[in-house]
Design an enzyme around this catalytic site. Structure first.
Site, PDB file in Angstrom:
ATOM      1  N   GLY A 173       0.934  -1.115  -0.026  1.00  0.00           N
ATOM      2  CA  GLY A 173      -0.026   0.118   0.169  1.00  0.00           C
ATOM      3  C   GLY A 173       0.768   1.304   0.184  1.00  0.00           C
TER       4      GLY A 173
ATOM      5  N   GLY B  76       0.101   5.214  -0.981  1.00  0.00           N
ATOM      6  CA  GLY B  76      -1.177   5.930  -0.046  1.00  0.00           C
ATOM      7  C   GLY B  76      -0.545   7.258   0.670  1.00  0.00           C
TER       8      GLY B  76
ATOM      9  N   ILE C 157      -1.364  -1.925  -5.185  1.00  0.00           N
ATOM     10  CA  ILE C 157      -2.466  -2.514  -6.335  1.00  0.00           C
ATOM     11  C   ILE C 157      -2.244  -1.569  -7.635  1.00  0.00           C
ATOM     12  CG2 ILE C 157      -4.374  -1.491  -5.363  1.00  0.00           C
ATOM     13  CD1 ILE C 157      -5.664  -4.244  -5.846  1.00  0.00           C
TER      14      ILE C 157
ATOM     15  N   TYR D 240     -14.490  -0.620   9.277  1.00  0.00           N
ATOM     16  CA  TYR D 240     -12.887  -0.403   9.438  1.00  0.00           C
ATOM     17  C   TYR D 240     -12.572  -0.658  10.705  1.00  0.00           C
ATOM     18  CZ  TYR D 240      -8.642   2.696   9.466  1.00  0.00           C
ATOM     19  OH  TYR D 240      -7.653   3.001   9.471  1.00  0.00           O
TER      20      TYR D 240
HETATM   21  P1  NAD Z   1      -4.481   5.022   1.856  1.00  0.00           P
HETATM   22  O1  NAD Z   1      -5.658   4.865   1.502  1.00  0.00           O
HETATM   23  O2  NAD Z   1      -3.830   6.436   1.642  1.00  0.00           O
HETATM   24  O3  NAD Z   1      -3.213   3.993   1.268  1.00  0.00           O
HETATM   25  C1  NAD Z   1      -3.657   2.663   1.146  1.00  0.00           C
HETATM   26  C2  NAD Z   1      -3.024   2.260  -0.020  1.00  0.00           C
HETATM   27  O4  NAD Z   1      -3.526   0.883  -0.355  1.00  0.00           O
HETATM   28  C3  NAD Z   1      -3.480   2.927  -1.456  1.00  0.00           C
HETATM   29  O5  NAD Z   1      -2.452   3.225  -2.281  1.00  0.00           O
HETATM   30  C4  NAD Z   1      -4.275   1.673  -1.925  1.00  0.00           C
HETATM   31  O6  NAD Z   1      -3.891   1.504  -3.481  1.00  0.00           O
HETATM   32  C5  NAD Z   1      -3.758   0.497  -1.379  1.00  0.00           C
HETATM   33  N1  NAD Z   1      -4.355  -0.700  -1.405  1.00  0.00           N
HETATM   34  C6  NAD Z   1      -5.864  -0.918  -1.541  1.00  0.00           C
HETATM   35  N2  NAD Z   1      -6.013  -2.313  -1.641  1.00  0.00           N
HETATM   36  C7  NAD Z   1      -4.999  -2.992  -1.742  1.00  0.00           C
HETATM   37  C8  NAD Z   1      -4.762  -4.094  -2.176  1.00  0.00           C
HETATM   38  N3  NAD Z   1      -5.794  -5.208  -2.099  1.00  0.00           N
HETATM   39  N4  NAD Z   1      -3.277  -4.540  -2.368  1.00  0.00           N
HETATM   40  C9  NAD Z   1      -2.429  -3.787  -2.259  1.00  0.00           C
HETATM   41  N5  NAD Z   1      -2.574  -2.455  -1.854  1.00  0.00           N
HETATM   42  C10 NAD Z   1      -3.874  -1.921  -1.879  1.00  0.00           C
HETATM   43  O7  NAD Z   1      -4.151   4.851   3.683  1.00  0.00           O
HETATM   44  P2  NAD Z   1      -3.009   5.498   4.592  1.00  0.00           P
HETATM   45  O8  NAD Z   1      -3.585   6.728   5.116  1.00  0.00           O
HETATM   46  O9  NAD Z   1      -1.573   5.466   3.952  1.00  0.00           O
HETATM   47  O10 NAD Z   1      -3.096   4.228   5.568  1.00  0.00           O
HETATM   48  C11 NAD Z   1      -2.099   3.061   5.627  1.00  0.00           C
HETATM   49  C12 NAD Z   1      -2.454   2.620   6.814  1.00  0.00           C
HETATM   50  O11 NAD Z   1      -2.460   3.178   8.212  1.00  0.00           O
HETATM   51  C13 NAD Z   1      -3.659   1.875   6.817  1.00  0.00           C
HETATM   52  O12 NAD Z   1      -3.531   0.413   7.614  1.00  0.00           O
HETATM   53  C14 NAD Z   1      -4.560   2.590   7.687  1.00  0.00           C
HETATM   54  O13 NAD Z   1      -5.803   1.859   8.367  1.00  0.00           O
HETATM   55  C15 NAD Z   1      -3.651   3.000   8.733  1.00  0.00           C
HETATM   56  N6  NAD Z   1      -4.054   4.336   9.397  1.00  0.00           N
HETATM   57  C16 NAD Z   1      -4.173   5.463   8.604  1.00  0.00           C
HETATM   58  C17 NAD Z   1      -4.470   6.544   9.228  1.00  0.00           C
HETATM   59  C18 NAD Z   1      -4.216   7.991   8.668  1.00  0.00           C
HETATM   60  O14 NAD Z   1      -5.060   8.918   9.081  1.00  0.00           O
HETATM   61  N7  NAD Z   1      -3.911   7.984   7.196  1.00  0.00           N
HETATM   62  C19 NAD Z   1      -4.773   6.682  10.517  1.00  0.00           C
HETATM   63  C20 NAD Z   1      -4.949   5.504  11.385  1.00  0.00           C
HETATM   64  C21 NAD Z   1      -4.436   4.212  10.697  1.00  0.00           C
HETATM   65  N1  SER Z   2      -7.670   8.522   9.643  1.00  0.00           N
HETATM   66  C1  SER Z   2      -8.427   7.113   9.528  1.00  0.00           C
HETATM   67  C2  SER Z   2      -9.707   7.143   8.955  1.00  0.00           C
HETATM   68  O1  SER Z   2     -10.257   8.360   9.185  1.00  0.00           O
HETATM   69  C3  SER Z   2      -8.507   6.614  10.982  1.00  0.00           C
HETATM   70  O2  SER Z   2      -7.913   5.408  10.925  1.00  0.00           O
HETATM   71  O3  SER Z   2     -10.130   6.305   8.554  1.00  0.00           O
END
Ligand code: NAD
Ligand code: SER
Length: 316
Positions: free
Chosen positions: A13, A16, A40, A146
């Site tokens: 991922g 992201g 992906i 989620y």
């Molecule tokens: P994001 O949505 O920006 O990025 C997720 C990435 O996963 C995307 O680039 C997407 O293309 C990819 N993806 C989706 N399905 C896929 C698959 N089947 N195989 C491979 N890749 C796939 O998410 P993020 O904000 O970078 O979050 C990363 C992690 O951190 C996640 O586990 C999320 O739950 C956690 N998290 C994020 C936040 C936040 O505020 N950003 C807060 C709490 C937890």
């Molecule tokens: N920033 C994330 C969301 O809003 C928290 O995991 O989904």
């Protein structure tokens, strides 16, 4: 368990919001060629994704993941692929499949090849019965799909650690605020989107109410927390190792808009709650991060004013 195929790092991922910045930081620390970014989707022509090795990989394809791990000499996985809360409420089946199925693929590969794993959790593990300042050990009864997948991720991670000795570590990230890559379909995205709207248009329609207060964190702190917990002495980590609360900044949407207006004269914000309000209302205002402080020395650097200054100056 067989010996790790090597000591390179795989990031799932990676394109992201977090991956874009984590890959850059890991490449600076360990060398560009030692970090294999996967997702992906592929980086677009306009993307500012850091230069270096990249492969397409779905975390639902466990066989391909194991092949890549062997061929590329991987020893550590930062598993970031997921469907976030707002997208997950619209498509709960996809959310469950990617978040739980993807985590199982990574943990199984880690069990087979003795890999070290970072698998982030979220403040979404908490539900309406959580105290306003969520404790490390407290009720985990989320109402969103989620949140349920994140609780499952923590349970799986702890189980793989206790049963098979897989070195799994994780953090309950607050809502993350950054400017290099767009936020990916979460409930806390308003705290990112507001900055671009303020700089470009002087106005933002916010999808949660003015008095909505949530735990948030500036991305630089989140990347530092990620690298710190992965470097921490394993002996110092207790049972919270798969989901430490980490405190950043707690503010209301109204307080954020006011701070931006102090720096961008004439900025206005209307508060027009949509379906994401219910999700935000189910989460705590802040978290207690005593375990992270005591066990591996966590402390955030950014407060609200400093974060707003950084966001505006970088976006401008
Ligand atoms: P994001 O949505 O920006 O990025 C997720 C990435 O996963 C995307 O680039 C997407 O293309 C990819 N993806 C989706 N399905 C896929 C698959 N089947 N195989 C491979 N890749 C796939 O998410 P993020 O904000 O970078 O979050 C990363 C992690 O951190 C996640 O586990 C999320 O739950 C956690 N998290 C994020 C936040 C936040 O505020 N950003 C807060 C709490 C937890
Ligand atoms: N920033 C994330 C969301 O809003 C928290 O995991 O989904």
């Amino acid at each position: 368990m067989t010996e790790s195929p090597g000591d390179r790092i795989l990031v799932t991922g990676a394109l992201g919001q977090i991956g874009t910045e984590l890959v850059s930081s890991l490449r600076q620390r360990h060398g560009k060629d030692n970090i294999l970014a996967t997702d992906i989707r592929s980086p677009g022509p306009e993307s500012n994704f850091p230069d270096g090795p990249f492969s397409n990989l779905s975390v639902l394809d466990g066989a391909k993941m194991e092949r890549v791990i062997l061929e590329e000499g991987i020893g550590t996985v930062f598993h970031l692929a997921a469907i976030l809360s707002a997208t997950g409420e619209k498509n709960p089946e996809l959310c469950q499949r990617v978040n739980v199925g993807g985590t199982v693929s990574v943990l199984e590969a880690a069990r087979d090849f003795d890999l070290k794993v970072f698998a982030p959790s979220s403040i979404a593990v908490f539900g309406p019965d959580s105290p306003n300042i969520a404790p490390q050990e407290g009720p985990l009864n989320p109402t969103t799909m989620y949140g349920k997948t994140k609780v499952t991720g923590e349970i799986l991670g702890l189980n793989y650690w206790k049963q098979y000795g897989v070195d799994v570590r994780g953090l309950r990230f607050p809502g993350l605020i950054s400017w290099k890559a767009p936020a990916g379909g979460g409930t806390t995205d308003y705290a990112v989107d507001i900055f671009r709207a303020a700089v470009d248009h002087g106005h933002y329609d916010c999808f949660v109410s003015e008095d909505t207060r949530l735990p948030m964190m500036y991305m630089e702190d989140a990347i530092r927390a990620t690298e710190s917990i992965m470097q921490a002495d394993p002996g110092s980590l207790g049972d919270s190792r798969v989901g430490y609360n980490i405190k950043g900044i707690s503010f209301t949407a109204g307080e954020l808009a006011d701070k931006i207006a102090e720096r961008i004269p004439g900025f206005t914000c209307d508060f027009i709650p949509d379906f994401r309000q219910k999700v935000a209302d189910s989460w705590p205002d802040d978290v207690d991060d005593e375990a992270a402080r005591n066990e591996w020395g966590w402390e955030a650097n950014y407060d609200l004013g400093r974060m707003v200054d950084e966001m505006i100056s970088n976006i401008s």
